[in-house]
Design a protein around this motif. Structure first.
Motif, PDB file in Angstrom:
ATOM      1  N   HIS A   6       4.523  -0.014   1.742  1.00 37.31           N
ATOM      2  CA  HIS A   6       3.472  -1.551   1.043  1.00 37.31           C
ATOM      3  C   HIS A   6       4.176  -2.368   0.499  1.00 37.31           C
ATOM      4  CE1 HIS A   6       1.806   1.879   3.653  1.00 37.31           C
ATOM      5  NE2 HIS A   6       0.163   2.420   2.269  1.00 37.31           N
TER       6      HIS A   6
ATOM      7  N   LYS B  43       0.155  -2.441   8.636  1.00 36.71           N
ATOM      8  CA  LYS B  43      -0.382  -2.356   7.550  1.00 36.71           C
ATOM      9  C   LYS B  43      -0.274  -1.675   6.397  1.00 36.71           C
ATOM     10  CE  LYS B  43      -1.632   2.053   8.094  1.00 36.71           C
ATOM     11  NZ  LYS B  43      -1.910   2.587   6.770  1.00 36.71           N
ATOM     12  N   PRO B  44      -0.498  -1.529   4.854  1.00 36.58           N
ATOM     13  CA  PRO B  44      -1.548  -2.695   4.963  1.00 36.58           C
ATOM     14  C   PRO B  44      -0.111  -4.625   4.837  1.00 36.58           C
ATOM     15  CG  PRO B  44      -0.840  -1.779   2.948  1.00 36.58           C
ATOM     16  CD  PRO B  44      -0.430  -1.424   4.448  1.00 36.58           C
TER      17      PRO B  44
ATOM     18  N   LEU C  64      -5.471   2.121   0.711  1.00 35.56           N
ATOM     19  CA  LEU C  64      -4.182   1.613   1.935  1.00 35.56           C
ATOM     20  C   LEU C  64      -3.852   2.252   2.590  1.00 35.56           C
ATOM     21  CD1 LEU C  64      -2.752  -0.924  -1.604  1.00 35.56           C
ATOM     22  CD2 LEU C  64      -4.813  -1.487   0.163  1.00 35.56           C
TER      23      LEU C  64
ATOM     24  N   ILE D 215      -8.151   2.040   4.681  1.00 32.48           N
ATOM     25  CA  ILE D 215      -8.464   0.381   5.946  1.00 32.48           C
ATOM     26  C   ILE D 215      -8.554   0.418   7.185  1.00 32.48           C
ATOM     27  CG2 ILE D 215      -5.358   0.917   6.197  1.00 32.48           C
ATOM     28  CD1 ILE D 215      -5.191  -2.237   5.880  1.00 32.48           C
TER      29      ILE D 215
END
Length: 328
Positions: free
Chosen positions: A76, A97-98, A177, A181
């Motif tokens: 991340h 993602k995130p 996260l 999400i």
């Protein structure tokens, strides 16, 4: 002939392997190159997935003229820097993602892509799965009446090891996260712009959230109620309810292979929504379509969508007291 999209994968961890497997089921797409922080790591990955080129640095990967688009598959906190590296090298980007650690980083990424007129998309693979498209169709048809609310959860029992990525704040750990999400993004896709959000959480000893719940009021007057957890094996279903019935995405809703429509005045029915390969092919197909058509963003996952979601995540984190080094 249809243009074949040549992919480069930046990173060689689990998510990189998942995406590489997804490319095998993606029409008119090839894995052309992989980049790692070590030559041995890149070579091993390239051998496993039959990629012709392997680079022992990310800089070499993004400079390679044999790739059209880079998939960012690093942890991340590295997403923003790695995406910016690729964009500065003139490459289109699909970023896992995130999208970034916060709205500020995301804004820098989007601004650079727009300035350089390069394609950039958040790799929220669930936004491109057939099940979501079918739910959107059911809602748009009016079959379940006027939509009033959405409920979604996502949780599993992760390791309590404080050194593991999911518990490490320096690696962007925490339930929000990693898991939250998903319901947040799909709620926005189905119900539209969020006006307000309220959240609560149970925090862990390492400073990350173990369980987070949040409610969102959407511009159309609807509510979504979402939760995520690293300490609970939740049903992980999503239900959209309206005045005449509901539509459900079954267990592990983000990769549902069927949905069920329940009506007040009729029998329930189940609709099969199979996906290609391991599911990652669908976001690769969309990215490829956008590149072939010269689009700079996907209408199914726009830059504004991503920026709004990052802003909501920032707000939720402020409410529950979750901070990362990138916020300094």
């Amino acid at each position: 002939m249809t243009r074949v999209i040549r992919w480069g994968i930046l990173g060689t961890g689990r998510i990189a392997r998942d995406f590489a497997n997804g490319l095998r089921a993606t029409p008119d797409a090839v894995l052309a190159a992989v980049g790692s922080r070590s030559a041995d790591g890149a070579a091993s990955f390239a051998h496993a997935f039959e990629a012709p080129l392997a680079f022992g640095s990310y800089e070499e990967l993004v400079a390679c003229p044999e790739i059209d688009i880079v998939y960012i598959a690093t942890p991340h906190p590295m997403h923003a820097a790695n995406a910016i590296l690729a964009l500065r090298a003139g490459k289109a980007v699909l970023c896992e993602k995130p999208f970034a650690m916060n709205r500020r980083e995301a804004g820098e990424m989007v601004a650079l892509a727009r300035a350089k007129k390069l394609f950039l998309m958040e790799a929220m693979w669930t936004r491109f799965m057939p099940a979501l498209a079918e739910v959107q169709r059911v809602i748009a048809s009016g079959e379940i009446g006027a939509v009033t609310q959405l409920h979604a959860d996502f949780g599993f029992s992760a390791t309590p090891d404080p050194a593991h990525r999911v518990n490490d704040p320096t690696l962007g750990g925490g339930a929000l996260l990693d898991l939250g999400i998903y319901p947040l993004s799909i709620a926005c896709a189905l119900l539209g712009r969020v006006e307000t959000v309220q959240a609560q959480a149970i925090m862990g000893e390492t400073g990350v959230d173990l369980t987070t719940a949040f409610t969102m009021r959407h511009a159309g007057g609807t509510l979504s109620v979402c939760s995520c957890s690293l300490r609970a094996r939740a049903p992980s279903e999503l239900v959209v309810s309206g005045t005449r019935g509901s539509v459900r995405m079954h267990r592990m809703f983000h990769m549902a292979e069927r949905i069920t429509v329940d009506l007040l005045d009729g029998p329930s029915r189940t609709i099969d929504t199979p996906w290609l390969g391991n599911g990652y092919a669908h976001e690769a197909i969309e990215a490829g379509r956008c590149l072939r058509e010269g689009l700079l963003e996907s209408p199914a996952m726009t830059h504004d969508d991503t920026l709004a979601i990052m802003g909501l995540l920032d707000t939720i984190r402020r409410q529950i007291g979750l901070r990362y080094p990138a916020d300094a």
